[in-house]
Design an enzyme around this catalytic site. Sequence first.
Site, PDB file in Angstrom:
ATOM      1  N   ASP A 118      21.262 -34.580  12.327  1.00 18.50           N
ATOM      2  CA  ASP A 118      20.275 -35.211  11.446  1.00 18.50           C
ATOM      3  C   ASP A 118      19.803 -34.219  10.379  1.00 18.50           C
ATOM      4  O   ASP A 118      19.012 -34.575   9.496  1.00 18.50           O
ATOM      5  CB  ASP A 118      19.111 -35.825  12.232  1.00 18.50           C
ATOM      6  CG  ASP A 118      18.329 -34.792  13.013  1.00 18.50           C
ATOM      7  OD1 ASP A 118      18.713 -33.609  13.027  1.00 18.50           O
ATOM      8  OD2 ASP A 118      17.302 -35.182  13.627  1.00 18.50           O
ATOM      9  N   SER A 119      20.330 -32.988  10.421  1.00 12.90           N
ATOM     10  CA  SER A 119      20.169 -32.064   9.289  1.00 12.90           C
ATOM     11  C   SER A 119      20.742 -32.699   8.025  1.00 12.90           C
ATOM     12  O   SER A 119      20.470 -32.250   6.910  1.00 12.90           O
ATOM     13  CB  SER A 119      20.861 -30.724   9.570  1.00 12.90           C
ATOM     14  OG  SER A 119      22.185 -30.930  10.013  1.00 12.90           O
TER      15      SER A 119
ATOM     16  N   GLU B 128      17.009 -34.617  21.213  1.00 13.30           N
ATOM     17  CA  GLU B 128      16.205 -33.396  21.235  1.00 13.30           C
ATOM     18  C   GLU B 128      15.127 -33.470  22.318  1.00 13.30           C
ATOM     19  O   GLU B 128      14.520 -34.515  22.520  1.00 13.30           O
ATOM     20  CB  GLU B 128      15.511 -33.197  19.879  1.00 13.30           C
ATOM     21  CG  GLU B 128      16.457 -32.842  18.761  1.00 13.30           C
ATOM     22  CD  GLU B 128      15.741 -32.487  17.457  1.00 13.30           C
ATOM     23  OE1 GLU B 128      14.488 -32.401  17.435  1.00 13.30           O
ATOM     24  OE2 GLU B 128      16.440 -32.298  16.444  1.00 13.30           O
TER      25      GLU B 128
ATOM     26  N   ASP C  44      23.914 -37.512  16.133  1.00 17.44           N
ATOM     27  CA  ASP C  44      22.556 -37.039  16.428  1.00 17.44           C
ATOM     28  C   ASP C  44      21.597 -38.220  16.339  1.00 17.44           C
ATOM     29  O   ASP C  44      21.480 -38.854  15.278  1.00 17.44           O
ATOM     30  CB  ASP C  44      22.197 -35.983  15.366  1.00 17.44           C
ATOM     31  CG  ASP C  44      21.196 -34.967  15.860  1.00 17.44           C
ATOM     32  OD1 ASP C  44      20.754 -35.075  17.013  1.00 17.44           O
ATOM     33  OD2 ASP C  44      20.882 -34.054  15.070  1.00 17.44           O
TER      34      ASP C  44
ATOM     35  N   GLU D   8      18.324 -23.793  20.308  1.00 13.37           N
ATOM     36  CA  GLU D   8      18.064 -23.388  18.919  1.00 13.37           C
ATOM     37  C   GLU D   8      16.890 -22.426  18.820  1.00 13.37           C
ATOM     38  O   GLU D   8      15.803 -22.670  19.361  1.00 13.37           O
ATOM     39  CB  GLU D   8      17.793 -24.645  18.060  1.00 13.37           C
ATOM     40  CG  GLU D   8      17.463 -24.303  16.614  1.00 13.37           C
ATOM     41  CD  GLU D   8      17.634 -25.459  15.638  1.00 13.37           C
ATOM     42  OE1 GLU D   8      18.080 -26.550  16.058  1.00 13.37           O
ATOM     43  OE2 GLU D   8      17.315 -25.261  14.456  1.00 13.37           O
TER      44      GLU D   8
ATOM     45  N   LYS E 299      23.494 -36.820  20.617  1.00 11.85           N
ATOM     46  CA  LYS E 299      22.621 -35.675  20.889  1.00 11.85           C
ATOM     47  C   LYS E 299      21.182 -36.136  20.804  1.00 11.85           C
ATOM     48  O   LYS E 299      20.827 -36.911  19.907  1.00 11.85           O
ATOM     49  CB  LYS E 299      22.863 -34.538  19.892  1.00 11.85           C
ATOM     50  CG  LYS E 299      21.945 -33.346  20.142  1.00 11.85           C
ATOM     51  CD  LYS E 299      22.368 -32.119  19.346  1.00 11.85           C
ATOM     52  CE  LYS E 299      21.891 -32.099  17.923  1.00 11.85           C
ATOM     53  NZ  LYS E 299      20.425 -32.204  17.746  1.00 11.85           N
TER      54      LYS E 299
HETATM   55  O1  KIV Z   1      20.853 -31.556  13.003  1.00 12.92           O
HETATM   56  C1  KIV Z   1      21.582 -30.588  13.212  1.00 12.92           C
HETATM   57  O2  KIV Z   1      22.420 -30.224  12.387  1.00 12.92           O
HETATM   58  C2  KIV Z   1      21.430 -29.895  14.477  1.00 12.92           C
HETATM   59  C3  KIV Z   1      22.205 -28.653  14.713  1.00 12.92           C
HETATM   60  C4  KIV Z   1      22.159 -27.649  13.703  1.00 12.92           C
HETATM   61  C5  KIV Z   1      22.097 -28.146  16.098  1.00 12.92           C
HETATM   62  O3  KIV Z   1      20.708 -30.329  15.298  1.00 12.92           O
END
Ligand code: KIV
Length: 271
Positions: free
Chosen positions: A51-52, A122, A90, A189, A120
Site C-alpha cells: 500500500d506504499s 499489518e 497488501d 519493519e 499482507k
Molecule cells: O507497503 C509496503 O510497501 C510495505 C513494505 C515496504 C513492507 O508494506
Amino acid sequence: MSVHGTSRPVSVHDVRAFKDRGERFAVLTAYDYLTAQILDEAGVPVLLVGDSLGMVVLGYDSTVPVTVEEMLHHTRAVSRGAKRAMVVGDMPFGSYQASIEDGIRNAVRFLQEGAATAVKVEGAGPVVDLTSRLTHMGVPVMAHIGLTPQSVNQLGGFKVQGRSDAAADRLVEDAVSLAQAGAFAVVVEAVPADVGRRITQAVDVPTIGIGAGPQTDGQVLVVSDMVGLTAGRLPRFVKPYADLRQVMTDAVKSFSAEVASGDYPDPEHSY
Ligand code: KIV
C-alpha cells in the site's frame, strides 16, 4: 528443490523452505505490469503490491487514504506481469480493522479479483484472529509488525519501534502469535537489528526485514527507492542500487533537445 531456475509459480511452501535451507531471499514491491515483468524475469521470488502504492504511485502523504479498489487495480496489473513470482496483495487501512468478516471479504477479493496468492495485513492483537481465520480458509497471510505505516497517526510518525526491552519483548511475542496463527512469513519493519535477530530466531517462518538489520531471513525494499527513482530523503535502511531518476531525466532531456533541433525523428525512425 530450489525455486531458483524452475518456472513453476513460487508457493508459500517455497517461501517457508528458504528459511529451512538458511537461504536469504529478496522481496520487492511492485505496482505495475512492466515492473512486475522485470522483477519476475530477474528472479525475485515474491512481489509485494504494497500500500506504499499510495505514496509512491498516487502521491498521497501516507498509506492511510489507499482504498481496496486502488489496491486491486494495481494487484491485477502486477499479477499479469508475474509469471513465476508470488504476488502478495497488501490489505489497505480500513479493509480489515472493523471486523473479521470485512477482512475475510476483502482478502478473498485480492485472490479472486487481484489474482494474488496471498495477502499482507499489518499489526497483531485482533489481526492474530483474522490471520487464523484466513489461513484456515485457504488464504495465505503475510504478517507485518514493527513500524506499521497504516498506524502512523497512532504511532506519532514513522519511527523506529521496539527500542525498549518491553517493546522488543512485545514484538517477539506478536511474531510468535502470528506465526502460530498460520502466517507464512512476517515482515518486520524499522526495529533495531538485535530485535530483528530475536524475532527471526523466535519464529519458524521466514522474517522479511525492512530496516530490521541483517539477520532476518529475507529483505524487502520499495522498488522505486532501490532503483533510485524516488526524490528526496530516503530512510536510512534504503540502499539505492541505481540512479534511474538521473537516467530518465537525461533521456527525457535528450529527447526534448532532439525534437527541438529536428534531429528526431531521423530517417531510421520514420516510415
Ligand atoms: O507497503 C509496503 O510497501 C510495505 C513494505 C515496504 C513492507 O508494506
